[in-house]
Design a protein around this motif. Sequence first.
Motif, PDB file in Angstrom:
ATOM      1  N   GLN A 544       0.817  -1.215   0.000  1.00 15.20           N
ATOM      2  CA  GLN A 544       0.000   0.000   0.000  1.00 15.20           C
ATOM      3  C   GLN A 544       0.852   1.266   0.000  1.00 15.20           C
ATOM      4  N   GLN A 545       1.839   1.277   0.891  1.00 22.80           N
ATOM      5  CA  GLN A 545       2.695   2.463   0.980  1.00 22.80           C
ATOM      6  C   GLN A 545       3.496   2.655  -0.292  1.00 22.80           C
ATOM      7  N   ALA A 546       4.012   1.546  -0.813  1.00 14.90           N
ATOM      8  CA  ALA A 546       4.811   1.623  -2.033  1.00 14.90           C
ATOM      9  C   ALA A 546       3.960   2.155  -3.183  1.00 14.90           C
ATOM     10  N   ARG A 547       2.725   1.698  -3.262  1.00 17.54           N
ATOM     11  CA  ARG A 547       1.820   2.170  -4.311  1.00 17.54           C
ATOM     12  C   ARG A 547       1.556   3.662  -4.148  1.00 17.54           C
ATOM     13  N   ARG A 548       1.349   4.088  -2.908  1.00 17.22           N
ATOM     14  CA  ARG A 548       1.123   5.516  -2.671  1.00 17.22           C
ATOM     15  C   ARG A 548       2.340   6.331  -3.102  1.00 17.22           C
ATOM     16  N   GLY A 549       3.502   5.731  -2.989  1.00 14.55           N
ATOM     17  CA  GLY A 549       4.722   6.414  -3.421  1.00 14.55           C
ATOM     18  C   GLY A 549       4.944   6.316  -4.928  1.00 14.55           C
ATOM     19  N   GLY A 550       4.020   5.684  -5.637  1.00 12.55           N
ATOM     20  CA  GLY A 550       4.118   5.602  -7.097  1.00 12.55           C
ATOM     21  C   GLY A 550       5.080   4.528  -7.574  1.00 12.55           C
ATOM     22  N   LEU A 551       5.422   3.558  -6.720  1.00 14.87           N
ATOM     23  CA  LEU A 551       6.393   2.542  -7.122  1.00 14.87           C
ATOM     24  C   LEU A 551       5.753   1.485  -8.029  1.00 14.87           C
ATOM     25  N   THR A 552       6.492   1.103  -9.041  1.00 11.85           N
ATOM     26  CA  THR A 552       6.057   0.048  -9.946  1.00 11.85           C
ATOM     27  C   THR A 552       6.759  -1.249  -9.556  1.00 11.85           C
ATOM     28  N   LYS A 553       6.422  -2.301 -10.266  1.00  8.78           N
ATOM     29  CA  LYS A 553       7.064  -3.592 -10.062  1.00  8.78           C
ATOM     30  C   LYS A 553       8.589  -3.449 -10.195  1.00  8.78           C
ATOM     31  N   GLU A 554       9.015  -2.634 -11.151  1.00 13.06           N
ATOM     32  CA  GLU A 554      10.452  -2.466 -11.404  1.00 13.06           C
ATOM     33  C   GLU A 554      11.161  -1.754 -10.259  1.00 13.06           C
ATOM     34  N   ASP A 555      10.420  -0.937  -9.510  1.00 16.50           N
ATOM     35  CA  ASP A 555      11.047  -0.172  -8.427  1.00 16.50           C
ATOM     36  C   ASP A 555      11.224  -1.007  -7.159  1.00 16.50           C
ATOM     37  N   VAL A 556      10.598  -2.155  -7.113  1.00 20.72           N
ATOM     38  CA  VAL A 556      10.633  -2.985  -5.906  1.00 20.72           C
ATOM     39  C   VAL A 556      11.491  -4.222  -6.189  1.00 20.72           C
ATOM     40  N   ALA A 557      12.528  -4.384  -5.394  1.00 19.67           N
ATOM     41  CA  ALA A 557      13.531  -5.404  -5.691  1.00 19.67           C
ATOM     42  C   ALA A 557      12.994  -6.829  -5.546  1.00 19.67           C
ATOM     43  N   ASN A 558      12.160  -7.074  -4.547  1.00 19.90           N
ATOM     44  CA  ASN A 558      11.734  -8.455  -4.329  1.00 19.90           C
ATOM     45  C   ASN A 558      10.551  -8.882  -5.199  1.00 19.90           C
ATOM     46  N   THR A 559      10.381  -8.181  -6.328  1.00 17.32           N
ATOM     47  CA  THR A 559       9.508  -8.718  -7.376  1.00 17.32           C
ATOM     48  C   THR A 559      10.363  -9.547  -8.340  1.00 17.32           C
ATOM     49  N   ARG A 560      11.703  -9.490  -8.150  1.00 17.65           N
ATOM     50  CA  ARG A 560      12.620 -10.279  -8.981  1.00 17.65           C
ATOM     51  C   ARG A 560      12.700 -11.710  -8.464  1.00 17.65           C
ATOM     52  N   THR A 561      13.171 -12.571  -9.325  1.00 15.77           N
ATOM     53  CA  THR A 561      13.514 -13.909  -8.837  1.00 15.77           C
ATOM     54  C   THR A 561      14.778 -13.763  -8.004  1.00 15.77           C
ATOM     55  N   TRP A 562      15.061 -14.760  -7.197  1.00 16.07           N
ATOM     56  CA  TRP A 562      16.262 -14.687  -6.363  1.00 16.07           C
ATOM     57  C   TRP A 562      17.520 -14.647  -7.237  1.00 16.07           C
ATOM     58  N   THR A 563      17.476 -15.348  -8.342  1.00 16.50           N
ATOM     59  CA  THR A 563      18.630 -15.337  -9.257  1.00 16.50           C
ATOM     60  C   THR A 563      18.900 -13.916  -9.755  1.00 16.50           C
ATOM     61  N   GLN A 564      17.842 -13.215 -10.140  1.00 19.64           N
ATOM     62  CA  GLN A 564      18.013 -11.836 -10.610  1.00 19.64           C
ATOM     63  C   GLN A 564      18.463 -10.930  -9.462  1.00 19.64           C
ATOM     64  N   LEU A 565      17.855 -11.154  -8.316  1.00 24.92           N
ATOM     65  CA  LEU A 565      18.119 -10.270  -7.191  1.00 24.92           C
ATOM     66  C   LEU A 565      19.557 -10.394  -6.700  1.00 24.92           C
ATOM     67  N   LYS A 566      20.075 -11.595  -6.692  1.00 26.68           N
ATOM     68  CA  LYS A 566      21.423 -11.722  -6.118  1.00 26.68           C
ATOM     69  C   LYS A 566      22.484 -11.082  -7.013  1.00 26.68           C
ATOM     70  N   LYS A 567      22.155 -10.942  -8.295  1.00 28.19           N
ATOM     71  CA  LYS A 567      23.070 -10.189  -9.155  1.00 28.19           C
ATOM     72  C   LYS A 567      23.060  -8.716  -8.760  1.00 28.19           C
ATOM     73  N   ILE A 568      21.864  -8.203  -8.454  1.00 28.11           N
ATOM     74  CA  ILE A 568      21.744  -6.793  -8.083  1.00 28.11           C
ATOM     75  C   ILE A 568      22.577  -6.478  -6.843  1.00 28.11           C
ATOM     76  N   VAL A 569      22.501  -7.368  -5.848  1.00 32.79           N
ATOM     77  CA  VAL A 569      23.225  -7.077  -4.609  1.00 32.79           C
ATOM     78  C   VAL A 569      24.607  -7.732  -4.594  1.00 32.79           C
ATOM     79  N   GLY A 570      25.010  -8.275  -5.705  1.00 34.46           N
ATOM     80  CA  GLY A 570      26.377  -8.777  -5.818  1.00 34.46           C
ATOM     81  C   GLY A 570      26.684  -9.979  -4.959  1.00 34.46           C
ATOM     82  N   LYS A 571      25.696 -10.880  -4.853  1.00 32.84           N
ATOM     83  CA  LYS A 571      25.966 -12.104  -4.080  1.00 32.84           C
ATOM     84  C   LYS A 571      26.325 -13.231  -5.038  1.00 32.84           C
ATOM     85  N   ARG A 572      27.003 -14.210  -4.490  1.00 37.77           N
ATOM     86  CA  ARG A 572      27.433 -15.327  -5.335  1.00 37.77           C
ATOM     87  C   ARG A 572      26.229 -16.016  -5.978  1.00 37.77           C
TER      88      ARG A 572
END
Length: 572
Positions: A544-572
């Motif tokens: 709800q809060q994120a929507r009020r802030g105008g955030l889309t799926k792309e703006d929220v990191a945990n809409t990614r798969t874990w494989t995609q996400l771990k690249k973003i945060v530089g994990k093995r």
Amino acid sequence: MTNAEIAAAFEQVADLLEFQGSNPFRVRAYRNAARTIEDLPEPVAKIVADPQRSLTDFEGIGKDLAEKVTTLVGTGSLPMLQELLAEIPESVLAILRVPGLGPKRAAVLYRELGIASLDELREACQSEKVRALKGFGAKTEAAILQGLDIASEAQRRILWAQADEQVQAILDHLRPCPAIEQLQPAGSYRRGKDTVGDLDLLAVAKDAKRAMDHFAAYPGVADVLLRGETKMSIRLGTGLQVDLRVVPAESFGAALQYFTGSQAHNIVLRSLAKSRGLKVNEYGVFRGTKAIAGRTEEDVYGALDLPCFPPELREARREFDWAQAGALPRLVELGDIRGDLHAHSTWTDGVATIEEMAAAAKQRGLKYLAITDHSKRVAMVNGLDAKRVRRQWAEIDKLNARLKGITVLKGIEVDILEQGGLDLDDDVLAEADWVVASVHYGQNQPREQITRRVVEALQNPHVSAIAHPTGRMLRQRRPYEIDLEAVFKTARDYGKLLELNAHPVRLDLDDVACAAAKNHGVLVVISTDSHRVDGLGAMRFGIQQARRGGLTKEDVANTRTWTQLKKIVGKR
DNA sequence: GCCGTTTTCGGCCCGACTGTTTTCAGTCG
């Protein structure tokens, strides 16, 4: 001066001008500017300091108000406000907060009876001096006394989650009523605001009187405040005011639009309609006397060539600009969320085992769940040292080997220590899938020191995200002071995430902060910080809060798969 | 005090309910 302080100064000017009986549109100009500044995703001082930019580029801020903002930023005070306060005691402003008393009557009370405080007002009502004034009477006097009681009852806004409980109970009571055909909550509750002042319910009824009688019979009702043909207001024993409006079916959409608000959104909408020769009210959209829309919200907005805005966006911030550009963001939805990245277990202060948490997460359709128990500094909850956290992670490895359909991530909520630095060594953190860092101790330190601690944590290569970055951790505790601007900048530069903690009473990254994060190009991660299996359900508050802030799926990191996400945060 | 596909003046959203009025002002959302 912070944006909030500048906004507060303008609000006070508006109150005082209103009390003086100034031009109501001038008063509104101050309120609009206050809102604009409060919603700004960056410090106004920064804009003032930049010779390339002008405050007058912002909605509702012209030459005069831009100068006043500059004065406030530069000197910390506003001569105009000081002059107003010299004429009118600040205490009269409290009188404006009494339900039923507005600027006109408050001014009469002050002028005729010298009433400048709530105590004096009560005294005057009790000695029946007020009823003698022109325009007042015995009933008004009684109403003021009642209003005074309400005002003193700490009549504040309640958390959305608390409102939700009461809404659901009232809806359960109203639904069986045979006279009611359609029913829908509106107002700030529907807009998903983090706090709710009162509730607005909207109904289509064959028989308005029967619907209202049914409403009045709700067991939680303490008081019926008013009752007319189409509108009824009650106060619950909990102190919450609930308004019920009964409208015809052909007006339901228009009424829903209108009563959902916000007021500022409606003003823009109606002005827009007027400029096109149309009129919008709660009964429909009219050309002359002919209704051209009203049954659904889509029809109402459609008649004005506008998209049906998600309620969360209806704050007269940027939604009309977006619509005009044909670029209304597709807001993130609960269904977009693939994983939860902050949860506790029985290893520290959680009440469910890792396996129980994982099962609950899987049941909610999540694909991954990070177990992020506390580090050793939080000794009170048996925080994990290097040895125990490694044991926990070994157990998670074993668990993952037999779990199907969900992955448990080896995480840690590592404390950012008082003197700076993290509570676990880098070689330990390097073994984690996911590291959230947070400040639990030394929250009273000066702003610079807390900022330095958090910025330093963001620079650590093993840290994935900062939890509760604004310091709003517990409802009863004052948030710590931090330079959010510096936090956003560092997070962006180092590719780190900021966590929106979705606990119902811990709305740490509110809608404005979400918008600011987006503005800075920082991804937000929405997590529940669950300590029990049903805590995972709090994700919707964060959405709800994120929507009020105008955030889309792309703006929220945990809409990614874990494989995609771990690249973003530089994990093995 | 702001703002401009009727742009530098003259507008600024619109209606319900209440109490004190005898046609309406004040307040609220």
